[in-house]
Design a protein around this motif. Sequence first.
Motif, PDB file in Angstrom:
ATOM      1  N   ASP A 160      38.724  22.763  50.041  1.00 32.86           N
ATOM      2  CA  ASP A 160      37.663  23.236  50.935  1.00 32.86           C
ATOM      3  C   ASP A 160      36.510  23.835  50.140  1.00 32.86           C
ATOM      4  N   TYR A 161      36.851  24.551  49.084  1.00 28.97           N
ATOM      5  CA  TYR A 161      35.795  25.160  48.273  1.00 28.97           C
ATOM      6  C   TYR A 161      35.044  24.096  47.474  1.00 28.97           C
ATOM      7  N   VAL A 162      35.747  23.041  47.066  1.00 29.94           N
ATOM      8  CA  VAL A 162      35.078  21.931  46.375  1.00 29.94           C
ATOM      9  C   VAL A 162      34.073  21.276  47.314  1.00 29.94           C
ATOM     10  N   VAL A 163      34.464  21.081  48.578  1.00 28.67           N
ATOM     11  CA  VAL A 163      33.548  20.507  49.583  1.00 28.67           C
ATOM     12  C   VAL A 163      32.325  21.404  49.721  1.00 28.67           C
ATOM     13  N   HIS A 164      32.553  22.714  49.861  1.00 26.48           N
ATOM     14  CA  HIS A 164      31.453  23.675  50.001  1.00 26.48           C
ATOM     15  C   HIS A 164      30.524  23.616  48.790  1.00 26.48           C
ATOM     16  N   THR A 165      31.099  23.627  47.593  1.00 30.85           N
ATOM     17  CA  THR A 165      30.297  23.596  46.374  1.00 30.85           C
ATOM     18  C   THR A 165      29.524  22.291  46.247  1.00 30.85           C
ATOM     19  N   ALA A 166      30.188  21.182  46.568  1.00 27.15           N
ATOM     20  CA  ALA A 166      29.542  19.871  46.467  1.00 27.15           C
ATOM     21  C   ALA A 166      28.334  19.784  47.392  1.00 27.15           C
ATOM     22  N   LEU A 167      28.480  20.239  48.626  1.00 24.77           N
ATOM     23  CA  LEU A 167      27.372  20.166  49.580  1.00 24.77           C
ATOM     24  C   LEU A 167      26.181  21.009  49.121  1.00 24.77           C
ATOM     25  N   HIS A 168      26.454  22.162  48.544  1.00 23.24           N
ATOM     26  CA  HIS A 168      25.370  23.043  48.095  1.00 23.24           C
ATOM     27  C   HIS A 168      24.839  22.656  46.717  1.00 23.24           C
ATOM     28  N   SER A 169      25.443  21.640  46.114  1.00 14.10           N
ATOM     29  CA  SER A 169      24.924  21.148  44.842  1.00 14.10           C
ATOM     30  C   SER A 169      23.977  19.961  45.050  1.00 14.10           C
ATOM     31  N   GLU A 186      35.486  21.616  62.333  1.00 15.81           N
ATOM     32  CA  GLU A 186      36.363  20.793  61.501  1.00 15.81           C
ATOM     33  C   GLU A 186      35.903  20.797  60.051  1.00 15.81           C
ATOM     34  N   LYS A 187      36.887  20.767  59.134  1.00 16.58           N
ATOM     35  CA  LYS A 187      36.588  20.699  57.717  1.00 16.58           C
ATOM     36  C   LYS A 187      36.805  19.281  57.211  1.00 16.58           C
ATOM     37  N   TRP A 188      36.044  18.905  56.220  1.00 14.15           N
ATOM     38  CA  TRP A 188      36.153  17.570  55.657  1.00 14.15           C
ATOM     39  C   TRP A 188      37.120  17.566  54.480  1.00 14.15           C
ATOM     40  N   SER A 189      37.872  16.480  54.384  1.00 19.90           N
ATOM     41  CA  SER A 189      38.664  16.275  53.180  1.00 19.90           C
ATOM     42  C   SER A 189      37.724  15.772  52.092  1.00 19.90           C
ATOM     43  N   LEU A 190      38.219  15.697  50.875  1.00 21.10           N
ATOM     44  CA  LEU A 190      37.373  15.211  49.784  1.00 21.10           C
ATOM     45  C   LEU A 190      36.984  13.744  49.985  1.00 21.10           C
ATOM     46  N   LYS A 191      37.916  12.958  50.507  1.00 15.53           N
ATOM     47  CA  LYS A 191      37.609  11.553  50.778  1.00 15.53           C
ATOM     48  C   LYS A 191      36.533  11.429  51.854  1.00 15.53           C
ATOM     49  N   GLU A 192      36.655  12.247  52.903  1.00 12.22           N
ATOM     50  CA  GLU A 192      35.652  12.230  53.962  1.00 12.22           C
ATOM     51  C   GLU A 192      34.298  12.677  53.421  1.00 12.22           C
ATOM     52  N   LEU A 193      34.301  13.703  52.581  1.00  8.37           N
ATOM     53  CA  LEU A 193      33.056  14.182  51.988  1.00  8.37           C
ATOM     54  C   LEU A 193      32.341  13.076  51.228  1.00  8.37           C
ATOM     55  N   ILE A 194      33.085  12.351  50.400  1.00  6.48           N
ATOM     56  CA  ILE A 194      32.486  11.283  49.603  1.00  6.48           C
ATOM     57  C   ILE A 194      31.905  10.202  50.505  1.00  6.48           C
ATOM     58  N   ALA A 195      32.687   9.771  51.495  1.00 10.18           N
ATOM     59  CA  ALA A 195      32.238   8.699  52.391  1.00 10.18           C
ATOM     60  C   ALA A 195      30.986   9.117  53.163  1.00 10.18           C
ATOM     61  N   ILE A 196      30.970  10.348  53.677  1.00 10.99           N
ATOM     62  CA  ILE A 196      29.832  10.829  54.456  1.00 10.99           C
ATOM     63  C   ILE A 196      28.595  10.978  53.584  1.00 10.99           C
TER      64      ILE A 196
END
Length: 226
Positions: A160-169, A186-196
């Motif tokens: 979850d923190y990786v998702v947060h950091t990635a979005l703010h980067s 809802e929170k995104w998984s890492l796979k969902e984050l990449i796809a989105i």
Amino acid sequence: MASTYDVNGIPTVTLNTIQLLTGYNYKKWRNQVDFYLAMNQNMDLCLTEDEPEILTSESTDEEKKHYKEWHKANKMAKNVIRTTMSDTVRGSIEEPDLAMDFLYAIHDMYRESDKAEGARLAKEFNDLKYTGTGKVREHIMKLIEINAQLRDLNMGVTDDYVVHTALHSLPNSFSQLRTSYNAQKEKWSLKELIAICVDEEDRIRKEREPSTSVNLVEKPKKKYQN
């Protein structure tokens, strides 16, 4: 570690399959060495039992046998430790008489190295920004890779923190995506984050492409005289 198994379904490790101790692979190396010593000729005897007292004229046959077995195990264990270290690492550690002390010395050296490596990786993780060069997928995968290395040092963060950091980067062009994520439960998984993020990158790219239109000009018809 080797992927072969013995007749009992237990994974086997040979001396050649132990990962050579080099830079920052101490944990993997130690796990493989411990496993190898435990599974081969009782070599971990010198690690699980204290060094026996010096033999005397009154020592029993059992004590003499144990003394011989323990020191044989110690010699073999030290040989395993020594031969699975790179020349650079081996040269930086003074070799003690006991295998257990040898392992302690290596652990102490890498405990300090782990701290330095963890600090470097943590800074890289927090400072990494996506400027638009390359692909957003590779940028996020780099963050995930750095966090995996931090986890090997017991310093990693949650997905979850990786998702947060990635979005703010990401640059301001991804601000709509950040707003959308922060507004939902809802929170995104890492796979969902990449796809989105990949989809959003494609959308942004298409919006920036110059629109091209083809103006079809009808040619005037020729007049024919009869």
